[in-house]
Design a protein around this motif. Structure first.
Motif, short mmCIF file in Angstrom:
data_model
loop_
_atom_site.label_atom_id
_atom_site.label_comp_id
_atom_site.label_asym_id
_atom_site.label_seq_id
_atom_site.Cartn_x
_atom_site.Cartn_y
_atom_site.Cartn_z
N GLN A 143 0.83 -1.21 0.00
CA GLN A 143 0.00 0.00 0.00
C GLN A 143 0.86 1.26 0.00
O GLN A 143 0.56 2.23 -0.70
CB GLN A 143 -0.93 -0.01 1.21
CG GLN A 143 -2.02 -1.06 1.14
CD GLN A 143 -2.85 -1.13 2.41
OE1 GLN A 143 -2.51 -0.55 3.44
NE2 GLN A 143 -3.95 -1.88 2.35
N GLN A 144 1.93 1.23 0.82
CA GLN A 144 2.84 2.38 0.85
C GLN A 144 3.53 2.57 -0.49
O GLN A 144 3.67 3.71 -0.97
CB GLN A 144 3.88 2.20 1.96
CG GLN A 144 3.31 2.31 3.37
CD GLN A 144 4.37 2.10 4.43
OE1 GLN A 144 5.47 1.63 4.16
NE2 GLN A 144 4.05 2.45 5.67
N ILE A 145 3.97 1.45 -1.10
CA ILE A 145 4.62 1.54 -2.41
C ILE A 145 3.65 2.08 -3.45
O ILE A 145 4.00 2.92 -4.29
CB ILE A 145 5.17 0.16 -2.83
CG1 ILE A 145 6.33 -0.24 -1.92
CG2 ILE A 145 5.60 0.17 -4.29
CD1 ILE A 145 6.80 -1.67 -2.15
N ASP A 146 2.40 1.60 -3.39
CA ASP A 146 1.39 2.08 -4.32
C ASP A 146 1.12 3.57 -4.12
O ASP A 146 0.98 4.33 -5.09
CB ASP A 146 0.09 1.28 -4.13
CG ASP A 146 -0.94 1.59 -5.19
OD1 ASP A 146 -0.62 1.45 -6.38
OD2 ASP A 146 -2.07 1.99 -4.83
N GLN A 147 1.08 3.99 -2.84
CA GLN A 147 0.88 5.40 -2.55
C GLN A 147 2.05 6.23 -3.04
O GLN A 147 1.87 7.32 -3.61
CB GLN A 147 0.69 5.59 -1.03
CG GLN A 147 0.30 7.00 -0.62
CD GLN A 147 -1.06 7.41 -1.16
OE1 GLN A 147 -1.96 6.59 -1.27
NE2 GLN A 147 -1.21 8.67 -1.51
N LEU A 148 3.27 5.72 -2.82
CA LEU A 148 4.47 6.42 -3.30
C LEU A 148 4.48 6.49 -4.82
O LEU A 148 4.89 7.51 -5.40
CB LEU A 148 5.73 5.72 -2.79
CG LEU A 148 6.03 5.85 -1.29
CD1 LEU A 148 7.21 4.96 -0.91
CD2 LEU A 148 6.33 7.30 -0.92
N ARG A 149 4.03 5.40 -5.47
CA ARG A 149 3.99 5.40 -6.93
C ARG A 149 3.01 6.45 -7.44
O ARG A 149 3.30 7.18 -8.41
CB ARG A 149 3.58 4.00 -7.43
CG ARG A 149 3.69 3.84 -8.94
CD ARG A 149 3.22 2.48 -9.39
NE ARG A 149 4.07 1.43 -8.87
CZ ARG A 149 3.69 0.54 -7.96
NH1 ARG A 149 2.46 0.59 -7.46
NH2 ARG A 149 4.50 -0.39 -7.53
N LYS A 150 1.86 6.53 -6.78
CA LYS A 150 0.88 7.55 -7.19
C LYS A 150 1.42 8.95 -6.95
O LYS A 150 1.23 9.85 -7.79
CB LYS A 150 -0.42 7.35 -6.40
CG LYS A 150 -1.19 6.09 -6.78
CD LYS A 150 -2.46 5.96 -5.96
CE LYS A 150 -3.24 4.70 -6.33
NZ LYS A 150 -4.46 4.53 -5.51
#
Length: 368
Positions: A143-150
Motif C-alpha cells: 500500500q505504501q509503495i502504491d501510494q508512493l507510486r501515485k
C-alpha cells in the motif's frame, strides 16, 4: 503465505508417514489413501478463491482427519490444529480465540497423544501468526509503495506541467519582447527617419529654384537623422544586458549544468564590483572554471565543489575548490597548461593547491 502453510502440512504428513511405517498397528494402504485424499482436498482449498467454498473444503479436511484418527491411525489427529486454525481465521481475527478453538480437542484425546497434539497446536499457531503478521506487513508495504507510486506519478505530471509552463512563458516573453522592440522602432526611429526622408525629398525639389530653402531643409534632415541614429543607439543600449549580468549568469548556468550532469553539489559565492570585469576577463574566468570543474569530476572523488569570486582593489581572484582526496604531487596536463596560458595573456596567474582537497585559483589584475 500459502507456501508456508502447505510446507507445514507436508512436514506433518511426513512425520505421520514415518511413524506409520514404524508401527505394526497402522493400515498402510488406508494411510496412503487418506493422505492422498487429504492432499487433494487441501490443494483444492488453495486453488479455489471463494470464501464459502474454502470453508466447506476445510470442514471436509477436518472431517477426514477425525475419521482417519478414529479408523486408520490415531496420529492423524496432529493435522487437526492447523485445519481448525484456518477455519477459525475465516470467522474472527482474535488470535486468542483462534488458538483456543484449535487447542480445545486436546481434552478428548488420550494422555499419550495430548503432549504431541498440544505441541503441534502451539507450533501451528505460531506459524500461522507469523504468516499473518508477515502478510499484514507485506500488504502495508504494498500500500505504501502504491501510494508512493501515485505520488511520484503526480509529481512527475506536475513537473512536466511546470516545465511546459516555463517553456510557454519563455516563448510568450520572447514574443512580447519582439513586439515591444518592433513597436519602439516603429514609433520612434521609423517616424524620425520618415521625417528626414520627406525633408530630403523637399530639398531635392527646391535645389534648382530655391537653393537657400533647400539647404535649410537638408540641414533639418541631417539633424533629424542624427536624432534617429542616437535613438537607435539608446534603444540598443537599453536592450543589451550589462556585461556583469551576462558573465555571472554564465558561471551560474555552467555550475548548474555540471551539478545536474555529475550529481556533485556546487556552490557559487561572489563579492565586489562585478562591473569592472571586462568581457575578455569573463571569458578567461569561465574557461578556467570549466576546466577546473571537469578535472574535479574526473579525479577528485569530491561531493562538493565551490567557486568563490572576489573583486579586490587591484586584482580579480577566482578560486575553484573541491572537498576531494587531493594529490601529493600535481601533474600539469594540457588543461592546466591552457589555463596558465590564457591567464598569462592578461598578465594573470594560476595557483594550484592540493593540500586540502584541490583548488585552482585564477588571479587577474584589474586594468586601471
Amino acid at each position: 503465505m500459502e507456501f508456508w502453510i502447505i510446507l507445514t502440512k507436508l512436514v506433518l504428513m511426513l512425520y505421520i508417514s514415518i511413524l506409520g511405517a514404524q508401527s505394526h498397528h497402522a493400515h498402510i494402504a488406508w494411510m496412503v489413501f487418506a493422505m492422498l485424499l487429504y492432499f487433494c482436498i487441501n490443494i483444492t482449498f488453495h486453488i479455489i478463491r471463494k470464501t464459502m467454498i474454502q470453508t466447506i473444503v476445510l470442514v471436509l479436511s477436518g472431517s477426514l482427519i477425525i475419521m482417519a484418527y478414529l479408523s486408520i491411525y490415531p496420529i492423524f489427529i496432529i493435522l487437526l490444529p492447523l485445519t481448525l486454525l484456518e477455519i477459525s481465521a475465516h470467522f474472527t481475527n482474535k488470535r486468542f480465540l483462534i488458538f483456543a478453538v484449535s487447542f480445545f480437542p486436546i481434552i478428548y484425546l488420550g494422555k499419550e497423544l495430548q503432549p504431541l497434539y498440544g505441541m503441534v497446536a502451539i507450533l501451528s499457531f505460531m506459524v500461522l501468526s507469523m504468516i499473518a503478521t508477515y502478510g499484514e506487513r507485506i500488504t502495508k508495504d504494498e500500500q505504501q509503495i502504491d501510494q508512493l507510486r501515485k505520488s511520484l506519478q503526480k509529481l512527475t505530471k506536475d513537473l512536466n506541467d511546470h516545465n511546459e509552463f516555463i517553456k510557454q512563458s519563455e516563448y510568450t516573453f520572447k514574443l512580447e519582447e519582439r513586439n515591444r522592440i518592433s513597436q519602439e522602432i516603429h514609433d520612434n526611429i521609423g517616424h524620425t527617419m520618415t521625417g528626414a526622408l520627406f525633408q530630403m525629398e523637399a530639398a531635392k525639389r527646391l535645389m534648382d529654384t530655391n537653393q537657400p530653402k533647400a539647404m535649410e531643409l537638408l540641414q533639418n534632415a541631417i539633424n533629424i537623422s542624427k536624432d534617429g541614429i542616437e535613438s537607435i543607439r539608446l534603444t540598443l543600449k537599453n536592450l543589451k544586458p550589462p556585461t556583469e549580468q551576462v558573465g555571472i549568469h554564465r558561471i551560474k548556468l555552467l555550475m548548474d549544468e555540471f551539478s545536474a550532469k555529475h550529481l556533485i553539489k556546487t556552490a557559487l559565492t561572489y563579492d565586489g564590483n562585478l562591473d569592472i570585469i571586462s568581457p575578455i576577463q569573463w571569458k578567461i574566468i569561465q574557461e578556467n572554471a570549466t576546466e577546473a570543474l571537469t578535472n574535479a569530476a574526473k579525479y577528485s572523488n569530491a561531493t562538493l565543489i565551490s567557486v568563490d569570486m572576489k573583486i579586490l582593489n587591484k586584482i580579480i581572484r577566482v578560486e575553484v575548490r573541491d572537498n576531494g582526496s587531493g594529490a601529493e604531487k600535481v601533474k600539469k596536463g594540457l588543461g592546466m597548461i591552457g589555463m596558465e596560458e590564457r591567464t598569462a595573456a592578461v598578465n594573470g596567474k594560476v595557483i594550484v593547491d592540493s593540500s586540502n582537497g584541490f583548488s585552482v585559483t585564477t588571479l587577474i589584475p584589474i586594468s586601471s
